[in-house]
Design a protein around this motif. Structure first.
Motif, short mmCIF file in Angstrom:
data_model
loop_
_atom_site.label_atom_id
_atom_site.label_comp_id
_atom_site.label_asym_id
_atom_site.label_seq_id
_atom_site.Cartn_x
_atom_site.Cartn_y
_atom_site.Cartn_z
N ALA A 1 -6.71 6.58 -0.07
CA ALA A 1 -6.69 6.91 -1.35
C ALA A 1 -5.06 7.23 -1.65
O ALA A 1 -4.61 6.81 -2.61
CB ALA A 1 -7.57 7.85 -2.12
N ALA A 2 -4.69 7.98 -0.81
CA ALA A 2 -3.04 8.23 -0.73
C ALA A 2 -2.23 7.20 -0.82
O ALA A 2 -1.06 7.14 -1.01
CB ALA A 2 -2.88 9.43 0.36
N ILE A 3 -2.83 6.20 -0.06
CA ILE A 3 -1.91 5.08 -0.13
C ILE A 3 -2.28 3.96 -0.90
O ILE A 3 -1.27 3.15 -1.60
CB ILE A 3 -2.24 4.25 1.26
N ILE A 4 -3.38 3.75 -1.33
CA ILE A 4 -4.03 2.73 -2.38
C ILE A 4 -3.35 2.96 -3.73
O ILE A 4 -2.68 1.88 -4.53
CB ILE A 4 -5.45 2.79 -2.40
N MET A 5 -3.32 4.21 -4.27
CA MET A 5 -2.96 4.44 -5.62
C MET A 5 -1.49 4.26 -5.93
O MET A 5 -0.96 3.38 -6.60
CB MET A 5 -3.22 6.01 -5.93
N PHE B 1 0.28 1.37 -8.34
CA PHE B 1 1.43 1.61 -9.31
C PHE B 1 2.49 0.75 -9.13
O PHE B 1 3.29 0.42 -9.98
CB PHE B 1 1.64 3.18 -9.48
N SER B 2 2.68 0.74 -7.72
CA SER B 2 4.05 0.09 -7.30
C SER B 2 4.03 -1.43 -7.64
O SER B 2 4.83 -2.06 -8.21
CB SER B 2 4.76 0.20 -6.30
N SER B 3 2.87 -1.98 -7.66
CA SER B 3 2.56 -3.64 -8.09
C SER B 3 2.65 -3.33 -9.43
O SER B 3 3.36 -4.62 -9.81
CB SER B 3 1.25 -3.65 -7.27
N LEU B 4 1.92 -2.74 -10.24
CA LEU B 4 1.94 -2.83 -11.54
C LEU B 4 3.61 -2.83 -11.98
O LEU B 4 3.99 -3.51 -13.16
CB LEU B 4 1.29 -1.69 -12.21
N ILE C 1 4.52 2.79 2.37
CA ILE C 1 3.80 3.91 1.58
C ILE C 1 2.87 4.74 2.90
O ILE C 1 2.90 6.17 2.83
CB ILE C 1 2.84 3.58 0.53
N SER C 2 2.40 3.98 3.70
CA SER C 2 1.52 4.51 4.74
C SER C 2 2.47 5.24 5.79
O SER C 2 1.82 6.60 6.02
CB SER C 2 1.02 3.40 5.43
N PHE C 3 3.50 4.79 6.19
CA PHE C 3 4.51 5.51 6.88
C PHE C 3 4.76 6.67 6.16
O PHE C 3 5.04 7.91 6.90
CB PHE C 3 5.66 4.84 7.45
N ALA C 4 5.25 7.07 4.83
CA ALA C 4 5.79 7.82 4.08
C ALA C 4 4.72 8.97 4.07
O ALA C 4 4.86 10.17 4.01
CB ALA C 4 6.09 7.63 2.81
#
Length: 274
Positions: free
Chosen positions: A201-205, A209-212, A176-179
């Protein structure tokens, strides 16, 4: 970027210990670290933990990414301690030796430096062992060991899934960070601290969601396989306790007893050289 914080299948005496043995050892090791601020005990524990790392054949460079965040945390922690309690060491050791005045009400003292050194040493004594537990424990074998010592197999299996999930979270974070960086969000050192915190926040959110989504998939898969219907289950990776397991547990219990004895002899948790 270095390797993830995940199980490494190596041939070492640490890897040969059962998962339950390593958990018991980690618990007593953590208790020993918590009950004392004796510099001598903590220093010996830190040296011993580094030796165990060498024995395990795990390379520090393989977990350098995790170590970086740990060092940043320790730096922030020490700054916070001094900011909110600049004279905690003076109160603990009942003496004061000023080194130099900083600004306003803040004066650096020898006692405060010694106190914060011991706090940092506490972390350094326990963190290597915690990391060692993570990278030398096979999640499946660990679950089997927990079940063997009386922990419910449902709880044991949940712990195993959590351990397996840690590397996946790290991989998702990097992807996600690289994207996001490819989309122009700057997370490098060139960006200011405020900007990096905001951009995180652009990485954490997306990570949340992917974890859920992954949790829901795992739950559905286990439900479809009727997990939990039976009172017992067999384990492919289960291993019995051996002589080396009892020796390892005895060693960490001795360390815990030494911490208790030091606390008794010092008349408290703190070793006072002043």
């Amino acid at each position: 970027m270095s390797a993830m914080l995940e199980y490494q299948d190596l041939k070492s005496p640490i890897h040969k210990l059962t998962g339950a043995t390593k958990l018991i050892a980690l618990v007593f090791w953590a208790l020993a670290s918590m009950v004392t601020y004796d510099t001598r005990i903590l220093g010996a524990m830190f040296i011993f933990s580094i030796i165990m790392f060498k024995v395990s054949k795990v390379k520090f460079k393989d977990i350098s990414f995790v170590l970086y965040f740990i060092l940043v945390f320790l730096l922030i922690n020490n700054i916070a301690i001094f900011f909110f309690s600049p004279y905690e060491g003076v109160e603990i050791y009942n003496s004061r030796t000023d080194l130099f005045h900083l600004v306003g009400p803040y004066t650096l003292t020898t006692q405060q430096l010694f106190y914060q050194f011991n706090v940092t040493l506490k972390y350094f004594s326990i963190i290597p062992m915690a990391l060692l537990f993570m990278v030398t424990t096979n999640p499946s074998e660990f679950a089997a060991s927990l079940n063997r010592i009386g922990v419910s197999y449902k709880i044991s299996y949940s712990v195993a899934i959590a351990l397996r999930y840690i590397p996946d979270i790290q991989r998702d974070y990097h992807d996600i960070s690289f994207a996001q960086q490819a989309r122009g969000i700057d997370m490098s050192k060139k960006a200011g601290l405020t900007s990096r915190i905001k951009n995180s926040a652009a990485i954490i959110m997306p990570l949340i969601f992917s974890s859920l989504e992954r949790i829901e998939s795992i739950s559905s898969a286990m439900e479809l396989r009727a997990f939990g219907n039976n009172k017992k289950r067999t384990w492919y990776s289960g291993r019995p306790f051996e002589k080396r397991d009892y020796i390892a547990i005895a060693v960490v219990i001795c360390v815990f007893i030494a911490a208790l004895v030091a606390t008794k002899l010092n008349g408290g948790r703190f070793f006072n050289p002043f």
